[in-house]
Every structure is written in C-alpha cells, then in structure tokens.
Design an enzyme around this catalytic site. Sequence first.
Site, PDB file in Angstrom:
ATOM      1  N   THR A 177       0.823  -1.207   0.000  1.00 14.52           N
ATOM      2  CA  THR A 177       0.000   0.000   0.000  1.00 14.52           C
ATOM      3  C   THR A 177       0.862   1.264   0.000  1.00 14.52           C
ATOM      4  OG1 THR A 177      -1.809  -1.094   1.128  1.00 14.52           O
ATOM      5  CG2 THR A 177      -1.595   1.254   1.542  1.00 14.52           C
ATOM      6  N   ASP A 208      -8.271  -1.193   5.746  1.00 10.77           N
ATOM      7  CA  ASP A 208      -8.269   0.066   6.490  1.00 10.77           C
ATOM      8  C   ASP A 208      -8.025   1.292   5.609  1.00 10.77           C
ATOM      9  OD1 ASP A 208      -5.656  -1.050   6.055  1.00 10.77           O
ATOM     10  OD2 ASP A 208      -4.837   0.521   7.350  1.00 10.77           O
ATOM     11  N   THR A 228      -0.083   1.457   6.836  1.00 10.11           N
ATOM     12  CA  THR A 228       0.017   0.277   5.975  1.00 10.11           C
ATOM     13  C   THR A 228       0.215  -0.945   6.854  1.00 10.11           C
ATOM     14  OG1 THR A 228       1.276  -0.862   4.264  1.00 10.11           O
ATOM     15  CG2 THR A 228       2.502   0.695   5.624  1.00 10.11           C
ATOM     16  N   GLY A 231      -4.917  -4.814   7.381  1.00 15.84           N
ATOM     17  CA  GLY A 231      -6.016  -3.858   7.439  1.00 15.84           C
ATOM     18  C   GLY A 231      -7.046  -4.116   8.525  1.00 15.84           C
TER      19      GLY A 231
HETATM   20  N1  ASP Z   1      -3.662  -2.083   4.734  1.00 16.48           N
HETATM   21  C1  ASP Z   1      -3.914  -2.667   3.450  1.00 16.48           C
HETATM   22  C2  ASP Z   1      -5.152  -3.525   3.499  1.00 16.48           C
HETATM   23  O1  ASP Z   1      -5.338  -4.241   4.469  1.00 16.48           O
HETATM   24  C3  ASP Z   1      -2.809  -3.518   2.977  1.00 16.48           C
HETATM   25  C4  ASP Z   1      -1.462  -2.877   2.936  1.00 16.48           C
HETATM   26  O2  ASP Z   1      -1.153  -2.015   3.763  1.00 16.48           O
HETATM   27  O3  ASP Z   1      -0.684  -3.236   2.026  1.00 16.48           O
HETATM   28  O4  ASP Z   1      -5.896  -3.537   2.545  1.00 16.48           O
END
Ligand code: ASP
Length: 310
Positions: A177, A208, A228, A231
């Site tokens: 992310t 998230d 990040t 989530g």
């Molecule tokens: N936080 C993101 C999600 O859960 C994933 C990520 O941070 O790469 O969709």
Amino acid sequence: MTRTALAIHGGAGTIAKEQMTPLREKDYRAALELALRRGHAILEKGGPALDAVEAAIRALEDSPLFNAGRGSVFNADGQHEMDASLMNGSDLRAGAIASVQNVKNPISLARRVMDHSSHVLISGNGAFEFAHKQKVELEDDEYFFDELRYQQWKEMEGTDNYQLDHSDDEKEKKFGTVGAVALDASGHLAAGTSTGGMTNKKWQRIGDSPIIGAGTYANDASCAVSCTGHGESFIRAVAAFDVHALMSYRGLSLQEAVRVVVHEKLPPLDGDGGLIAIDLEGNIVLDFNCTGMYRGQVGPDGAFLTDIFR
Ligand code: ASP
C-alpha cells in the site's frame, strides 16, 4: 510562513534483505524519490498539503512496484479492486472510494468524492459510475497486469486463502500500500492512502486504507497519518485516529503517540505494519513493527531521504 514537510510510504512488511538486490533497491528508491519530488514541487510553490499528498500518491500509483493503482494485486476473480482515501486537516473534509476497478488513479477519484459529492465514502459499481461522470482517467485490465502478481494469485486461486502483497520468497510478506502526509506553507496538514488490498480477496473485502480514522486521518489540531499493514487489525485499532487522540487528549508528542500505536496497541491485534505521520512543526515519524517499510521524506531542510530497512 511555515516550513513545509512531506513523507511517503510504499508499504511495510517482512521484506527479506537477501531478496533486495542492489538493482531492485535502486528501483524502489527511485520510485519513492520521484513521488517525493512531485509532492514537494507543490509545497515549494506554496501549494496546499492536500495537493502534495495527491500528487505524491499518484506517482506511486503509476509505478508497478507498489500494491496500488497500476501494481494492484489480483482479487479472487482475477481482477483488481482498489481502495483509497484522503483527508484535509484544516476543515476535516475527506473523500474515499472502495472496491473500484479500472480507475488509473484511485486517490484522485477519492479527491473528487471529497470535492464534488456530498459523501465521504462510495464503493463498487456506484463509485465507477461516479468516476465516469467525473471523467477521471480509466484504464483497461491489461494496464494493471503484472506477471509476478498474477503468479502470486494463481498459487492461491480457488482456495480460501488470501494474502497481503508478497514476493517469491515465502519469508517475504509485505504490504505494498502507498500513502503520503504533508504540511504546507500555510500550516495545514493532509494525509492520503491508496491500495489494491489483499491477493485473492473476495466478497469485496475492504481494508483500512479507505476508512477515515483507520488507515488515514488528518487534523490541524495534531497530525496527519497514513497507515500500511494488516487492514483488519488497523480498523479494529482505529489506528490513524488513535495517533491524533493520544496527542490531543493525552498530550503526547507525535513520536510517542506513534510508538504507542505501532508497538503497543497494534501487536496484540496481530497488527503487523507501520505508519507515517507528521505534525504542525514539520516533525516526521515513520515507524513500523516489522522488518521494513518503503519510505521517504523531505523535511524543512529540503533534503530528500528514502529508506527500506530499519
Ligand atoms: N492495509 C492494506 C489492506 O489491508 C494492505 C497494505 O497495507 O498493504 O488492505
């Protein structure tokens, strides 16, 4: 006039050092620096923090290296469903989109939700219809195709497994992310986050990143935050808002508030990951509870820094 500052991330996780060849590292650092430069150019001219955040995230979305925009992972149907959000610290306006396909720059669609609708979060087909109406740039499925991510999905296709962005190496689990936080010359803060979510996700799972308060939060009273990581845990921890709350209600410094959230509140919830945050003085904190986080910053001294490991 306030001095400006900008920080970005391209995801955190268990990034295996042995997988990081000098060439690969160079590519990541170049992509991070390009994004920093795009955002910084706006701040330098006295432009708003929100524009700098959007510009930096667009650059990261255009790179296939990160799990956002062009480099988004495949869902259970072999498609790309993207989530994004952004927030303006001076008036707490916010915009977000979830489970959107074929939009080249999801962060700019989130911006349009904020600027041109009376809503905060829209999703799926409705968000796509809005994208059409707003004439945002669309791309066909091929634009989002990446061989490595396709193979990652193929290994999981038809199973109930899902996974955060990862590489060939089983040890390497990363959250690709992207996000940005900025302080502009007028003393205003902004934050934004964009993601493709999890490989092989189904049921239009949303993490998230598009949830204001969980993955993204900005408030001129305290700080701007972009997260990040896993989530589901970040939603349960209301992670981004919690940094603000610890500063506002308990008077913690930015650094201490981030430490409490990243190292005390998230781990019991299996909240692997990290976050970037900035306050009104231009202090920047980039912290994570895993082995690495793709990150970069340009502070009031104008020096561009990028890093991956601790
Ligand atoms: N936080 C993101 C999600 O859960 C994933 C990520 O941070 O790469 O969709």
